[in-house]
Design a protein around this motif. Structure first.
Motif, short mmCIF file in Angstrom:
data_model
loop_
_atom_site.label_atom_id
_atom_site.label_comp_id
_atom_site.label_asym_id
_atom_site.label_seq_id
_atom_site.Cartn_x
_atom_site.Cartn_y
_atom_site.Cartn_z
N PHE A 221 -4.87 -10.62 -7.06
CA PHE A 221 -3.42 -10.56 -6.94
C PHE A 221 -3.04 -9.96 -5.60
CE2 PHE A 221 -4.19 -10.85 -11.39
CZ PHE A 221 -3.17 -11.67 -11.85
N VAL B 22 0.33 -5.03 -7.32
CA VAL B 22 0.43 -4.50 -8.68
C VAL B 22 1.66 -3.59 -8.72
CG1 VAL B 22 -1.13 -2.57 -8.17
CG2 VAL B 22 -0.79 -3.26 -10.53
N GLN C 119 2.87 -2.74 -5.37
CA GLN C 119 1.95 -2.19 -4.38
C GLN C 119 1.02 -3.30 -3.91
OE1 GLN C 119 1.22 1.11 -3.08
NE2 GLN C 119 0.02 -0.28 -1.82
N PRO C 120 1.02 -3.62 -2.64
CA PRO C 120 0.17 -4.71 -2.17
C PRO C 120 -1.30 -4.40 -2.39
CG PRO C 120 1.65 -3.98 -0.46
CD PRO C 120 1.74 -2.98 -1.54
N LEU C 121 -2.01 -5.42 -2.72
CA LEU C 121 -3.44 -5.30 -2.93
C LEU C 121 -4.12 -6.35 -2.06
CD1 LEU C 121 -3.61 -5.15 -6.82
CD2 LEU C 121 -3.89 -3.23 -5.26
N SER C 122 -5.35 -6.09 -1.76
CA SER C 122 -6.16 -7.11 -1.12
C SER C 122 -6.32 -8.25 -2.12
CB SER C 122 -7.50 -6.48 -0.74
OG SER C 122 -8.53 -7.39 -0.95
N LEU D 281 -1.26 2.46 1.70
CA LEU D 281 -1.15 1.02 1.79
C LEU D 281 0.30 0.65 1.51
CD1 LEU D 281 -4.23 0.38 -0.46
CD2 LEU D 281 -4.20 0.61 2.02
N THR D 282 1.06 0.51 2.54
CA THR D 282 2.48 0.27 2.31
C THR D 282 2.68 -1.09 1.69
OG1 THR D 282 2.72 -0.63 4.50
CG2 THR D 282 3.23 1.68 4.24
N LEU E 253 3.61 -0.41 -9.51
CA LEU E 253 3.31 0.99 -9.83
C LEU E 253 4.39 1.91 -9.28
CD1 LEU E 253 2.29 1.83 -6.84
CD2 LEU E 253 0.05 1.34 -7.67
#
Lengths: 1094, 463
Positions: free
Chosen positions: A823, A826, A815-818, A876-877, A828
């Motif tokens: 990172f 993450v 899962q993209p993160l800011s 958040l794709t 999930l």
């Protein structure tokens, strides 16, 4: 009851009869004899009605003599088959005539194969009774049928054998020999713990046999089955031997793009994945891989099936739906590929056979871009300068006289157009008897390199198989061992990138006449050709199956499997890879050694029980457990800085040495059960369940239930159909539903972990590398599958169509993160729901079946479709390419609207609809054109012709998809210095107002590089790629029998084969399969083979 | 558990393992593109900011190769959201510090050397935020490792971030000892982990940027007065590993040398083609930077290298920064905090407090003294105590430029904090062939981050 059946229960039987009675009825007498001898008597119940009581005195008289004495006087006849005695009237008359009514007839006998083996379980049906009179042969192949409807026929049918019909006019003994049926419907299909056939299967799987494989002269079995299995998409990423493949069963089943599960002889096999993600989802090999500095891609060791000799493979079963895959529980989500290796076999006369297969082949690169010659290239260059308002300058080496204006080299061919010869030798010795069979086979393959860098890929293998039974055939041990050793010295670089192959055609050679490197301005894109590489991969596959059948119907089986794949690589990058003027060359010289092994062992005990349930049904129950343990071990030493290149063979001698050690274990444990109920081969239901766990998840999320239900209705067995649609020889409807899981993530992602890094100023270093998530659990894949199979004209035409619908939820994704989190993602379980649907067709037809000539055709076709069916709002794709309602393989690109006739530049529309050249300035939000990169369809049509002893086979692959075109992969526009292009560029815009799709030539770096950077991400860079490819062609000639006899040879066949011979497509300059400018296209292969069986 | 990894708990069992975690933070920085890097890229903060401001000139317009193409976006002040590797790397560094700070705190009972570990982690967090605020303005203030929180942080006002840095550094200063220690808490000659004075030195810089001049003076003085540890060696020796000038440095990763060597100094030395030179480094020292040196400044002969081209297209002379010259690993460390900067900080802090020119020029002259050659004697004379405060400020900025060129983003940050950025860059941009706008002093952040975090906004005027 019309039949009187005397059952006996005495435990000690005597061969001779002793009875002394004065007044006894024949019934009672037979009863007594039965008790003594253990025989069962069959006769019409009214047979002895009018017989008087008789007197007997028998002392130790053999059964037959006793019966003769008793029955001859009574005008009765009898026959004895094993333990069954059938009694009938001695002088038969047409019963119906005599009595004026339908008489009963008793028929008994033994059913055997052509080889004389008893056939238990044969169904005997009285024709015209509407299926009311059915009998089954016993374990010794003996049957007894009592016909009550008078004059009729018995039909003997058994799975895999041709049915036989015999007209019955009287009671008699009737021994039957059934011949094997070669109908595709009855070919064995291997499932997880059972076998089935196309006729009886409840799930969707597809089988490819060794005969089919033998038609392709290629080293990897995946190449052989490309486009030949409905629902199985295989893309060869590179033509280079030992390269990787992209394998998907029924589309991309999730964002992770995980490969299917491979099982070889019951043992999970580490195929799949590429060396770029060695710890990747399906466990690719942890090889050294490519040195990125060399610039181009190479995917050596990309697939572990490169280390399995296709000659050793007996069959491949591709399991697709839930019914077939649910029993693999947490790992069946992405489909399963079962590979069964060849085992020992024997023939009736017990002679061992020796099969020798010799092949000599030639491979060349299949597709070259049609590069411009010097005159066209220079013309574009001059035009580019003119367009830019520039004169030929000192940097324009190709025009200012530095490069000869008349030289011409096709750089693409200079580096990749080499002939690679291959030699293959396979020997197979097999034989045995009814109780023990064995097979020993050895192989040697040598494959050359099509690249200038040369090197070879050689492997040798040995396979030993042994299967032995006890005399009563209750206990069987099968041992199978396979060892294969591969030595690969081909450099892990391809040299087919654009910088290497699209150079100015009049540019000087980067090689001196003696073949050594020629350094021009201290740069040489081929410098890595001086690298040295040697990789040895050993593959050991062993398994033992113990099988015990203590009582009728019960089979207890245990499988112990072991697979050890070890790699040992050494890559040396000497000082000669760097420019002679580079004073840091010795500091940069490096070498790396990599030792890895992947060890898998598995233990699977299970029991199956089959018994009759209901009048015409039987039920099979299977229960078992499975335990698997996979360990990946890796030990890498990299040395940098060598004073002398001679020391490179020891990486630990480098000035700086780094080492990397890794050992990682994954375990699976599960329990499974399967219940199959078959009613008269007409209605079949199948239930599977599995409870299992994987150490990839936190202990509390480890275990789960998976299951499936499948059903089949063979409606052609219905009376109504049989009577009204005689041309329909087979008809079946099939449906299945179930859930499987997926765990396509690296190990231990649920834990926050630290790892040890390279020491810093001699201090130990711990670093952390990923965000942990202990809530991780399985992806869930709910699969539905519906199918119809039809056979016409005695199964000469078979058609199969399936529709599937897979819904994948709880996607395991990054899962993209800011980046503020530290990172970019993450791992999930994502809430996104993906749906894969598709239609799959297969057809086989025996068009002509003459004495001398035959022609058959088969075709498969797949039409897949995927869709993101739910995605939470403002979600958040993981990738902006995922769009609700669009395909999983969707990409978003800029809206390309053509070349502006005035400016001669590529033009696009931005999000606001404003047209412009946008060298920079477009962002992701301007990408509003969606392109689905998944294939629209793929499949193949194969034909087989046989005339006497000549046979011709060929297969044509058909596929259509959207793909990046040649110009969409370029880095610079036409006219740029030292970048050649293809005839595509000749249509460029020459003067304002020209309407064309090719921009004007330019030498400007900004407009060229930036312009292409935008173009590559636009809809202009993609086109529909539809192609037909002559995938394989095989012509073989078998020597006639009369010559063979003189030569004392059983069979001799000469084969001429070709692979990837011809491609028809509008797609230009690149290969329509791998669509890549930087990877070798699939090779064109020619092969001459000789096969002798002694 | 695979042998190459172990659970977080295991990393904080004792002082030695916790020390290894901290060493990991420093070694990650050592391998990071921000300072040294290991790959063949031109991404260090020092290089990119010098190119973006007016210290470096790209000698060949975006041609030749992709490196030149990327660097030209910095040189021509035309950044897009894709030029944001610094942002990504700095926040990763912040995360590493946050995770470590939390774990050191929760495993306090295991740790006899708690003070050292906590001090080092706080120092590194402040050090990371310093570049973040100076490159990106208001930035999210992530103070813990929980992605569920940090993923949704808005930009915090710059002042708040500075206050956090100051607080962290004050605490670090009180926790850390005077000696230089290694990962096992043994004393070492390597000045590659912060001690008390490194915290003070960074705090002096932070205070200066916060315009807390009294604080800046106090902190700088703590360092300057410790002449046992810190002195000003001859220019030739300043950048050698563990020079007496060094307050804190980042050592290159094992087997490699300071990135600046590859950025500017690599062969060919003489008579190269311009193409070959540009292949080594797209950026040479700008005319304005060269002109800011007084004749015979020792720093030119010691800290720069002249490369001449005789081949096509034109004969030319190109100066490159050459503070780091060694190809031998271990000879030089990339200095992040050094004594000369402390003198310059104190000089400016003293000037800004009551316009105390006399005290300010004292410190300034110490720097000039070192740069002065033995002969001729008339160059780089001492500034008299009588110059005007404005002239003094100009002198300080000039001296900062000639002393700290190509180091750590100093020039760009100085222009911004002194408000001179628009005036200077308008002229510089015109010379580069591009145009300047005030909003360009804030760099863009990754587009993904804006899309993924609804609370986060892109810097104004970027897409």
């Amino acid at each position: 009851m019309l039949i009187c059946c005397i059952q006996v229960s005495a435990t000690v039987y005597s061969q001779n009869i002793s009875i002394s009675e004065k007044n006894i009825s024949i019934e009672n007498l037979l009863d007594r004899i039965g008790r003594q001898s253990g025989h069962t008597f069959f006769y019409n119940s009214g047979l002895f009605k009018n017989y008087p009581l008789i007197k007997v005195s028998l002392k130790n008289v053999p059964l037959k003599e006793a019966l003769t004495r008793i029955l001859s006087s009574a005008d009765l006849d009898f026959s004895v088959v094993n333990n069954t005695v059938v009694i009938s009237r001695a002088a038969p008359k047409p019963l119906g005539e005599a009595t004026g009514m339908k008489a009963n007839m008793l028929v008994t006998g033994k059913i055997t194969t052509k080889d004389g083996n008893a056939l238990p379980g044969v169904t005997i049906t009285a024709k015209g009774t509407g299926g009311k009179q059915v009998w089954i042969s016993d374990t010794k192949g003996v049957y007894t049928a009592l016909l009550t409807n008078g004059n009729t026929s018995l039909v003997f049918s058994y799975l895999g054998y041709l049915s036989k019909e015999v007209k019955i006019t009287e009671s008699r003994r009737l021994d039957i020999t059934l011949e094997e049926n070669n109908s595709q419907l009855d070919q064995v299909q291997v499932l997880a713990y059972t076998t089935t056939s196309k006729r009886l299967s409840t799930g969707n799987s597809y089988t490819i046999t060794s005969e089919e494989l033998a038609k392709s002269p290629v080293p990897n079995v995946l190449q052989m089955i490309q486009n030949k299995v409905p629902g199985l998409q295989i893309i060869q990423n590179t033509g280079q031997v030992g390269g990787s493949f992209n394998v998907k069963i029924r589309g991309i089943n999730g964002f992770n793009n995980v490969d299917p599960l491979y099982i070889v002889d019951g043992v999970p096999y580490p195929a799949g994945g590429t060396n770029f993600n060695p710890n990747g989802t399906s466990g690719g090999l942890p090889t050294l891989g490519n040195n990125r500095n060399a610039g181009t891609l190479a995917q050596q060791g990309g697939n572990a099936l490169n280390y399995l000799n296709p000659e050793d493979i007996e069959s491949i079963d591709v399991l697709k739906d839930a019914d077939a895959t649910a029993i693999y529980g947490s790992r069946g989500a992405y489909g399963v590929i079962l590979i069964t290796t060849k085992k020992g076999s024997y023939n009736k006369n017990g002679d061992p056979s020796l099969n020798i297969n010799l092949d000599r082949g030639l491979s060349v690169v299949g597709t070259f871009p049609e590069l411009l010659g010097t005159s066209d290239y220079l013309m574009l260059r001059r035009e580019a300068l003119k367009n830019d308002g520039l004169a030929v300058g000192p940097a324009d080496l190709d025009l200012n006289g530095t490069y000869p204006l008349d030289a011409e080299t096709n750089w693409s061919k200079e580096l990749t157009d080499y002939k690679a010869w291959s030699t293959r030798v396979n020997l197979r010795y097999s034989g045995g008897s009814e109780l023990t069979s064995y097979s020993v086979s050895g192989s040697f393959n040598d494959q050359g390199n099509v690249l200038r860098s040369k090197g070879y890929n050689r492997d040798g293998g040995l396979k030993v198989d042994l299967s032995t039974n006890t005399k009563d055939k209750k206990f069987n041990v099968t041992v199978s061992t396979l060892f294969n050793s591969t030595v690969n010295t081909m450099l892990p670089y391809e040299f087919s990138g654009d910088a290497a192959t699209l150079r100015a055609p009049n540019g000087p050679s980067y090689f001196k006449p003696d073949g050594s490197l020629n350094w021009i301005s201290n740069a040489n894109p081929y410098a890595y050709i001086n690298t040295d590489y040697r990789g040895v991969t050993n593959n050991l596959l062993g398994n033992t199956t113990l099988l015990y059948k203590p009582v009728k119907g019960l089979t207890i089986k245990a499988l112990v499997g072991y697979n050890l794949l070890t790699g040992n690589e050494l890559r040396q990058v000497p000082t000669t890879v760097f420019a002679p003027t580079d004073i840091t060359a010795t500091a940069q010289a490096n070498s790396a050694s990599n030792v890895y092994n992947i060890r898998t062992w598995s233990f699977e005990p299970y029991a199956s029980y089959i018994t009759a349930l209901g009048k015409r049904g039987n039920i099979t129950a299977i229960a078992g457990a499975t335990y698997q343990d996979k360990m990946i071990y890796q030990n890498q030493i990299t040395g940098t800085g060598f004073v002398a290149d001679a020391r490179l063979n020891n990486p630990s001698a480098g000035t700086t040495v780094t080492t990397n050690f890794n050992k990682s274990l994954t375990r699976y444990m599960g329990y499974f059960g399967n219940l199959n109920y078959n009613w008269a081969n007409k209605y079949i239901v199948n239930f599977s369940a599995r409870y299992d766990g994987s150490t990839k998840f936190a202990p509390e999320n480890r275990f789960g239930w998976f299951g499936s239900v499948g059903g089949t209705w063979i409606f052609s067995e219905e009376k109504l159909i049989k009577e009204n649609l005689p041309f329909l020889s087979f008809g079946k409807l099939r449906a299945s539903y179930g859930t499987t899981g997926g765990d396509g993530i690296p190990n231990y992602y649920y834990l926050a972990t630290y790892s040890t890094g390279t020491p810093y100023l001699n201090n130990t270093v711990f670093t952390t590398s990923a965000l942990a998530n202990n809530t991780l659990h399985w992806e869930s894949n709910k699969k539905q599958d519906y199918g119809i199979s039809l056979g016409f004209l005695k199964d000469r035409i078979l058609i199969d169509a399936s529709y599937y619908k897979n819904k994948v939820s709880d996607q395991l994704i990054g899962q993209p993160l800011s980046n503020v989190t530290g990172f970019s993602s993450v791992t999930l379980n994502s809430p996104v729901l993906i749906q894969n649907t598709g239609l799959e067709f297969s057809l086989s037809s025996s068009n002509i079946r003459g004495k001398n000539f035959s022609w058959s055709t088969s075709a498969v076709m797949t039409l897949p479709k995927s869709k993101v069916i739910s995605m939470p709002e403002q979600y958040l794709t993981p990738n902006f390419n995922y769009v609700l309602g669009k395909s999983v393989s969707n990409i978003k690109v800029f809206n390309y609207v053509g070349v502006n006739p005035q400016t001669g530049e590529y033009n696009y529309l931005n999000a606001a609809g404003v047209q412009g050249a946008y060298l920079t300035g477009l962002t992701v939000s301007d990408k509003n054109i969606n392109i689905d990169l998944a294939p629209r369809y793929f499949g193949s049509v194969s034909n087989s012709f046989t005339y006497k002893s000549i046979s011709l086979d060929f297969s044509v692959a058909l596929a259509s998809k959207m793909g990046s075109n040649f110009q969409g992969q370029l880095s610079f526009l036409p006219g740029y210095f030292d970048r050649n292009t293809t005839s595509w560029a000749l249509d460029r815009r020459q003067k304002p107002g020209d309407e064309t799709n090719v921009p004007k030539a330019t030498t400007s770096f900004i407009s060229s590089a930036f312009g292409m950077a935008t173009f590559r991400q636009s809809s202009g860079a993609y086109e529909r790629v539809t192609y037909a490819r002559l995938q394989n062609l095989s012509l073989s000639y078998s020597l006639p029998k009369e010559y063979l006899k003189r030569l004392h040879v059983n069979n001799l066949r000469i084969t001429l084969q070709g692979q990837n011979l011809l491609t028809i497509s509008k797609y230009r300059d690149l290969d329509p399969e791998n669509l890549s400018l930087i990877s070798l296209p699939p090779l064109k292969v020619f092969n001459l083979g000789l096969n002798v069986t002694l | 558990m695979p042998t190459d990894r172990f659970a977080t708990e295991g990393a904080y069992l004792n002082d030695n393992s916790t020390g290894a975690v901290l060493t990991g933070i420093f070694s990650t920085a050592a391998g990071s593109i921000l300072y040294n890097g290991t790959s063949n890229t031109f991404e260090t903060i020092g290089f990119r900011t010098a190119l973006y401001a007016d210290d470096l000139t790209q000698i060949q317009a975006a041609s030749v190769n992709s490196i030149a193409a990327t660097t030209s976006q910095f040189y021509l002040n035309g950044l897009t959201s894709t030029n944001s590797t610094q942002w990504i790397t700095l926040y990763r560094q912040v995360y590493n510090c946050n995770l470590t700070i939390e774990n050191i705190e929760s495993h306090k009972s295991n740790l006899a050397r708690y003070n050292q570990w906590m001090g080092e982690a706080l120092f590194m967090r402040a050090f990371s935020y310093f570049d973040l605020v100076n490159l990106y303005g208001d930035v999210p203030l992530a103070l813990n490792s929980d992605y569920a929180v940090t993923n949704f942080l808005p930009r915090a006002p710059k002042a708040q971030v500075y206050a956090q840095m100051a607080a962290d550094l004050l605490r670090a200063e009180s926790l850390l000892g005077e000696a230089y220690l290694d990962g096992l808490s043994a004393t070492t000659p390597n000045r590659t982990r912060p001690n008390k004075f490194a915290a003070a030195a960074l705090l002096a810089r932070v205070y200066l940027y916060m315009e807390n001049y009294a604080g800046a003076e106090t902190e700088a003085t703590k360092v300057i007065t410790n002449s046992g540890l810190y002195q000003l060696p001859a220019p030739a020796n300043v950048f050698l590993a563990n020079s007496s000038e060094t307050i804190w440095a980042i050592a290159p990763v094992t087997g490699s040398v300071v990135r600046d060597y590859y950025l500017y100094t690599t062969a060919p030395a003489v008579n190269a083609t311009q193409v070959a030179l540009a292949n080594i480094s797209p950026g040479t020292m700008s005319t304005t930077l060269l002109n800011s040196f007084e004749t015979n400044d020792q720093r030119i002969s010691n800290w720069t290298v002249l490369k001449t081209t005789t081949a096509a297209p034109v004969n030319g002379q190109f100066y490159y920064p050459a503070k780091y010259k060694s190809v031998v690993n271990g000879t030089e460390f990339l200095i992040q905090l050094r004594l000369a900067e402390q003198y310059l900080i104190r000089s400016e802090a003293r000037l800004k407090q009551n316009n105390n020119v006399a005290l300010a020029v004292q410190d300034l002259n110490i720097i000039r003294q070192r740069a002065r050659p033995a002969t001729p004697t008339n160059v780089l004379p001492d500034y008299p105590a009588t110059i005007s405060p404005e002239a003094c400020m100009d002198a300080i900025l000039k001296e900062r430029r000639t002393e700290l060129f190509s180091e750590s983003g100093h020039r760009f940050y100085d222009l911004k904090r002194t408000g001179k950025v628009d005036a200077v860059m308008t002229v510089a941009a015109a010379a580069k062939g591009t145009t300047w706008a005030s909003w360009k002093q804030i760099w863009p952040i990754p587009l993904n981050d804006v899309q993924l975090n609804p609370n986060l906004t892109q810097a104004p005027n970027y897409q």
